[in-house]
Design a protein around this motif. Sequence first.
Motif, PDB file in Angstrom:
ATOM      1  N   PRO A 170       0.219   5.028  -4.633  1.00  0.00           N
ATOM      2  CA  PRO A 170       0.077   4.767  -3.192  1.00  0.00           C
ATOM      3  C   PRO A 170       0.867   5.782  -2.365  1.00  0.00           C
ATOM      4  O   PRO A 170       1.627   6.580  -2.893  1.00  0.00           O
ATOM      5  CB  PRO A 170       0.662   3.365  -3.008  1.00  0.00           C
ATOM      6  N   ARG A 171       0.667   5.730  -1.067  1.00  0.00           N
ATOM      7  CA  ARG A 171       1.318   6.647  -0.146  1.00  0.00           C
ATOM      8  C   ARG A 171       2.843   6.526  -0.254  1.00  0.00           C
ATOM      9  O   ARG A 171       3.384   5.437  -0.371  1.00  0.00           O
ATOM     10  CB  ARG A 171       0.868   6.315   1.265  1.00  0.00           C
ATOM     11  N   LEU A 172       3.529   7.659  -0.192  1.00  0.00           N
ATOM     12  CA  LEU A 172       4.983   7.703  -0.253  1.00  0.00           C
ATOM     13  C   LEU A 172       5.516   8.214   1.085  1.00  0.00           C
ATOM     14  O   LEU A 172       5.094   9.261   1.565  1.00  0.00           O
ATOM     15  CB  LEU A 172       5.460   8.635  -1.370  1.00  0.00           C
ATOM     16  N   LYS A 173       6.438   7.457   1.664  1.00  0.00           N
ATOM     17  CA  LYS A 173       7.128   7.905   2.876  1.00  0.00           C
ATOM     18  C   LYS A 173       8.547   8.264   2.473  1.00  0.00           C
ATOM     19  O   LYS A 173       9.195   7.541   1.733  1.00  0.00           O
ATOM     20  CB  LYS A 173       7.166   6.798   3.923  1.00  0.00           C
ATOM     21  N   ILE A 174       8.995   9.404   2.974  1.00  0.00           N
ATOM     22  CA  ILE A 174      10.363   9.835   2.680  1.00  0.00           C
ATOM     23  C   ILE A 174      11.142   9.856   3.976  1.00  0.00           C
ATOM     24  O   ILE A 174      10.743  10.486   4.950  1.00  0.00           O
ATOM     25  CB  ILE A 174      10.372  11.228   2.007  1.00  0.00           C
ATOM     26  N   GLU A 216       0.814  -1.221   0.000  1.00  0.00           N
ATOM     27  CA  GLU A 216       0.000   0.000   0.000  1.00  0.00           C
ATOM     28  C   GLU A 216       0.846   1.269   0.000  1.00  0.00           C
ATOM     29  O   GLU A 216       0.311   2.368  -0.087  1.00  0.00           O
ATOM     30  CB  GLU A 216      -0.935   0.053   1.213  1.00  0.00           C
ATOM     31  N   GLY A 217       2.145   1.174   0.114  1.00  0.00           N
ATOM     32  CA  GLY A 217       2.975   2.365   0.178  1.00  0.00           C
ATOM     33  C   GLY A 217       4.371   2.105  -0.339  1.00  0.00           C
ATOM     34  O   GLY A 217       4.763   0.965  -0.567  1.00  0.00           O
ATOM     35  N   PHE A 218       5.083   3.176  -0.551  1.00  0.00           N
ATOM     36  CA  PHE A 218       6.467   3.116  -0.995  1.00  0.00           C
ATOM     37  C   PHE A 218       7.309   3.988  -0.075  1.00  0.00           C
ATOM     38  O   PHE A 218       6.803   4.901   0.558  1.00  0.00           O
ATOM     39  CB  PHE A 218       6.596   3.637  -2.435  1.00  0.00           C
ATOM     40  N   ALA A 219       8.616   3.719  -0.076  1.00  0.00           N
ATOM     41  CA  ALA A 219       9.536   4.531   0.718  1.00  0.00           C
ATOM     42  C   ALA A 219      10.668   5.005  -0.176  1.00  0.00           C
ATOM     43  O   ALA A 219      11.097   4.297  -1.092  1.00  0.00           O
ATOM     44  CB  ALA A 219      10.101   3.714   1.879  1.00  0.00           C
ATOM     45  N   HIS A 220      11.125   6.203   0.085  1.00  0.00           N
ATOM     46  CA  HIS A 220      12.296   6.756  -0.592  1.00  0.00           C
ATOM     47  C   HIS A 220      13.183   7.344   0.492  1.00  0.00           C
ATOM     48  O   HIS A 220      12.700   8.047   1.383  1.00  0.00           O
ATOM     49  CB  HIS A 220      11.886   7.855  -1.584  1.00  0.00           C
ATOM     50  N   PHE A 221      14.473   7.040   0.408  1.00  0.00           N
ATOM     51  CA  PHE A 221      15.400   7.545   1.405  1.00  0.00           C
ATOM     52  C   PHE A 221      16.249   8.644   0.791  1.00  0.00           C
ATOM     53  O   PHE A 221      17.067   8.390  -0.084  1.00  0.00           O
ATOM     54  CB  PHE A 221      16.265   6.416   1.971  1.00  0.00           C
ATOM     55  N   ALA A 222      16.004   9.859   1.221  1.00  0.00           N
ATOM     56  CA  ALA A 222      16.780  11.006   0.769  1.00  0.00           C
ATOM     57  C   ALA A 222      18.136  10.961   1.445  1.00  0.00           C
ATOM     58  O   ALA A 222      18.286  10.370   2.506  1.00  0.00           O
ATOM     59  CB  ALA A 222      16.047  12.298   1.116  1.00  0.00           C
ATOM     60  N   GLY A 223      19.113  11.566   0.847  1.00  0.00           N
ATOM     61  CA  GLY A 223      20.437  11.584   1.437  1.00  0.00           C
ATOM     62  C   GLY A 223      21.205  12.809   1.019  1.00  0.00           C
ATOM     63  O   GLY A 223      20.637  13.762   0.492  1.00  0.00           O
ATOM     64  N   LYS A 224      22.512  12.761   1.228  1.00  0.00           N
ATOM     65  CA  LYS A 224      23.364  13.896   0.910  1.00  0.00           C
ATOM     66  C   LYS A 224      23.480  14.143  -0.591  1.00  0.00           C
ATOM     67  O   LYS A 224      23.661  15.256  -1.023  1.00  0.00           O
ATOM     68  CB  LYS A 224      24.767  13.651   1.458  1.00  0.00           C
ATOM     69  N   SER A 225      23.396  13.087  -1.369  1.00  0.00           N
ATOM     70  CA  SER A 225      23.624  13.205  -2.803  1.00  0.00           C
ATOM     71  C   SER A 225      22.391  13.716  -3.539  1.00  0.00           C
ATOM     72  O   SER A 225      21.296  13.202  -3.369  1.00  0.00           O
ATOM     73  CB  SER A 225      24.014  11.839  -3.375  1.00  0.00           C
TER      74      SER A 225
END
Length: 192
Positions: free
Chosen positions: A184-188, A156-165
């Motif tokens: 679907p819902r996005l978690k960052i 039901e959702g996705f994740a994206h991990f932000a970083g320095k780059s």
Amino acid sequence: MGEVGRASSAGAVGGGVLLDVFVPDHSPGLAVDAAVIAAALGEERVNIVRVPYGALGQPAEANAAAVRFEPRGRCAVFIERVFEHPLLGSYGRRVLLPNPEWLTQEDTRRARGLVTEVWHKTRFSEGRLAAVFHDKVHRQLGFTSPEGLAPVASPEGFAHFAGKSRTRHTQEIIDLWLADPGLPRLKIGRAH
């Protein structure tokens, strides 16, 4: 990862170590990349050499003492970054396995002078770096992690991990999600 297996097995006369894989010691993720390569080719055919992070920008003479190894494989593979060392010239094939989001201008300069090939884990990498390393042999491997076959716990959702780059493309992902309310819902999260 079949491309690596086919290319390496063809040259494997009598077995033995095929690859010396040089992995910077600052990242558990890079150690996983080295373990994936060893598992694919067989532990006895891959010699993993941990490179102190501080050696990455040093001249070859300084690294002779900082990074001790005996060349055992027929090919040197540098995971993410290359380093200078007097023994590296003994390899007929020197391969960079890059993560383009972490490749700095200095890393690129050093790699251009040292590597003969660039192996890409993704099409994105090949698309970004083919012109940068225009005079090198490029191979698109495909690549996965040991967790790649784990079942999805919640579709039901996705994740994206932000970083320095900046090349993690966080803003592009946010824009894409905002443009399509059917996604679907996005978690960052923030990668450390």
